[in-house]
Structures are given as C-alpha cells and as structure tokens.
Design an enzyme around this catalytic site. Structure first.
Site, short mmCIF file in Angstrom:
data_model
loop_
_atom_site.label_atom_id
_atom_site.label_comp_id
_atom_site.label_asym_id
_atom_site.label_seq_id
_atom_site.Cartn_x
_atom_site.Cartn_y
_atom_site.Cartn_z
N ASP A 19 0.87 -1.16 0.00
CA ASP A 19 0.00 0.00 0.00
C ASP A 19 0.92 1.23 0.00
O ASP A 19 2.09 1.14 0.36
CB ASP A 19 -0.89 -0.03 1.25
CG ASP A 19 -1.69 1.24 1.41
OD1 ASP A 19 -2.36 1.64 0.44
OD2 ASP A 19 -1.63 1.85 2.50
N ASP A 21 -0.09 5.14 0.73
CA ASP A 21 -0.30 6.15 1.76
C ASP A 21 -0.27 5.51 3.14
O ASP A 21 -1.09 4.66 3.45
CB ASP A 21 -1.66 6.84 1.57
CG ASP A 21 -1.75 7.54 0.23
OD1 ASP A 21 -0.89 8.37 -0.06
OD2 ASP A 21 -2.70 7.24 -0.53
N GLY A 64 -8.00 3.77 3.05
CA GLY A 64 -7.75 2.67 2.12
C GLY A 64 -8.80 2.50 1.04
O GLY A 64 -8.62 1.75 0.10
N ARG A 67 -12.25 6.96 -3.10
CA ARG A 67 -12.72 8.22 -2.54
C ARG A 67 -14.25 8.25 -2.37
O ARG A 67 -14.75 8.60 -1.30
CB ARG A 67 -12.27 9.35 -3.46
CG ARG A 67 -11.79 10.56 -2.72
CD ARG A 67 -11.35 11.61 -3.71
NE ARG A 67 -10.27 11.16 -4.56
CZ ARG A 67 -10.17 11.45 -5.87
NH1 ARG A 67 -11.10 12.18 -6.45
NH2 ARG A 67 -9.15 11.02 -6.57
MG LIG Z 1 -2.80 3.28 3.56
#
Ligand SMILES: [Mg+2]
Length: 248
Positions: A19, A21, A64, A67
């Site tokens: 992942d 971010d 996660g 949006r």
């Molecule tokens: Mg993340």
C-alpha cells in the site's frame, strides 16, 4: 539466514505488494487532514450539531477505500444520504462526488505545496527487498499513485503500480475487496500465496486476508495494532525496518 528471512518473510514469498499512503509515504496524515476539513465544512453547513470527523471515523470508514466509497461510508455512519452526482460536479455541490472532488483538490494542493514525505525505514526496506531479488508493486486506492511515487523518489524500486486510475479502467472493486492486490500479484506473474501484502488500513488488511495472500503485514501508524491483528494481519509492526533481519 536466507534472503527471505533477512526481510522477515516466509520462504514461499516471491513478490511484495505495498500500500502507498501510510506504508511507504507519510501521506496518510495529508489524507486525514483533507478529509477532516472537507467533512467538517460539510457538516457545519448542512448538519450543524453533528460531531466533527475524527481519527476513528477515518480508520473505520475512509482509510484505504476509493474516494467515493469513503464519502458514502462516512455519511452512512451519520445517517446522511446524498445524491451521487458525478465527477464533474462543482466541488461545493451537496453530492457524493462533489465531496470526493473537494477532498482530492485539497490533497493535490497540499502535495504541490509541501511535497511527499517518505518513511525512511520503508525505503530501507524496499532496497533490501530488491537486493533479496523480490519483485515489488504499489497497490493503492489513490488516483494520484504515479504522482506520489515520483515525488517520493523511489520509483526505481517499484516494478508495477495498481492505483485508482488502473482500478477505474479495469473495473476493480476497492479494498476491503481483494481485487486490486490480486491485480498486483497477477501483474508480477505470481499466485496470491506467493505474495505478501503490506497495509496500514483495516480495509487493506481485510483485503489481504480475503485474497488469501501468503503473508499480511499490518503497519500500525496510529495505535490500532489490535484492530489490524483482528482484521487478519500475520504480524504488526510500527515501521517496516523492524522486519529487517527478523524471522517471520
Ligand atoms: Mg494506507
């Protein structure tokens, strides 16, 4: 110690799915701040009296996820239903897509103004992974995946990217469904059992479990180690460098 064990992984693992971010880059804080401003302004204007958007809201309903799924999930938790609208809505409209657009505008502005901060331990770990001969992919719901990877300066350590743009193009369901991680494993030519998933979001760890990946590493940045464990993480660390030199 074998190469796999020097990076804290079972010997069966051949590729690493990261992942973005909150795992490789410190952008989870950027996303949280952008969501908070967006939702607090919305609540203030349309639902005065409701509690402000919190870190717990972020962890539960938004982190996660794609949006628009994040917008729907949070609004639903507050008993609010809005028209879907469309990605072309002006950012101040009261629709799901307008709120999503507003949040993304804030993230892009922040990234432009302050750049992308990477976790040094994660970059050290990425290097060790490549030295051990494993392939890598970034798997993120973000539509800004390419931009963030380039700004973070570690594009040379990433072999494949499955981001929000790819997910929309190929019709992949967002986390907690495993679709995007499965696409990452496929792009690198392995079965899920030969891949490890690294995630800081509960929805992402759930996706790793749902896809029957060989190993799931939970990365705890906000003090939710127990929740990541119960969501299905095989191990939880606070920094990826903790895995260097550790047996699984
Ligand atoms: Mg993340």
């Amino acid at each position: 110690m074998t190469a796999r064990r020097s990076i804290g992984l079972p010997d069966t693992i051949r590729v690493c799915l990261f992942d973005l971010d909150g795992v490789l880059t410190r952008t989870a804080t950027v996303h949280f701040a952008a969501w908070k401003r967006t939702f607090d302004e919305f609540l203030h204007r349309h639902e005065p009296g409701q509690a402000e958007f919190s870190q717990l809201d972020y962890n539960r309903y938004v982190d996660g996820k794609h949006r628009a799924d994040g917008v729907r999930g949070f609004l639903e938790s507050r008993g609010i239903t809005l028209p879907e609208g469309s990605p072309d809505d002006p950012p101040d409209a009261a629709t799901v897509w307008a709120i999503a657009t507003r949040k993304n505008d804030m993230v892009l502005r922040e990234l432009d103004e302050h750049g992308v901060e990477v976790y040094p331990g994660s970059v050290d770990y990425l290097r060790a992974v490549k030295e051990a001969g494993l392939a890598t992919a970034v798997v993120t719901a973000s539509a800004n995946g390419a931009k963030v990877i380039a700004a973070g300066g570690f594009a040379d350590l990433i072999d494949e990217r499955v981001d929000g743009v790819v997910a929309a193009r190929d019709g992949l369901r967002g986390k907690p469904e495993p679709d995007t991680f499965l696409a990452g494993a496929k792009a690198l030519g392995v079965d899920p059992a030969q891949a490890v998933v690294y995630e800081d979001a509960i929805s992402g760890v759930q996706a790793g479990r749902a896809g029957r990946f060989g190993y799931v590493v939970g990365v705890d940045r906000v003090g939710q180690a127990d929740a990541l464990k119960s969501a299905g993480a095989d191990v939880v660390v606070q920094d990826l460098s903790e895995l260097l030199g550790s047996a699984p």
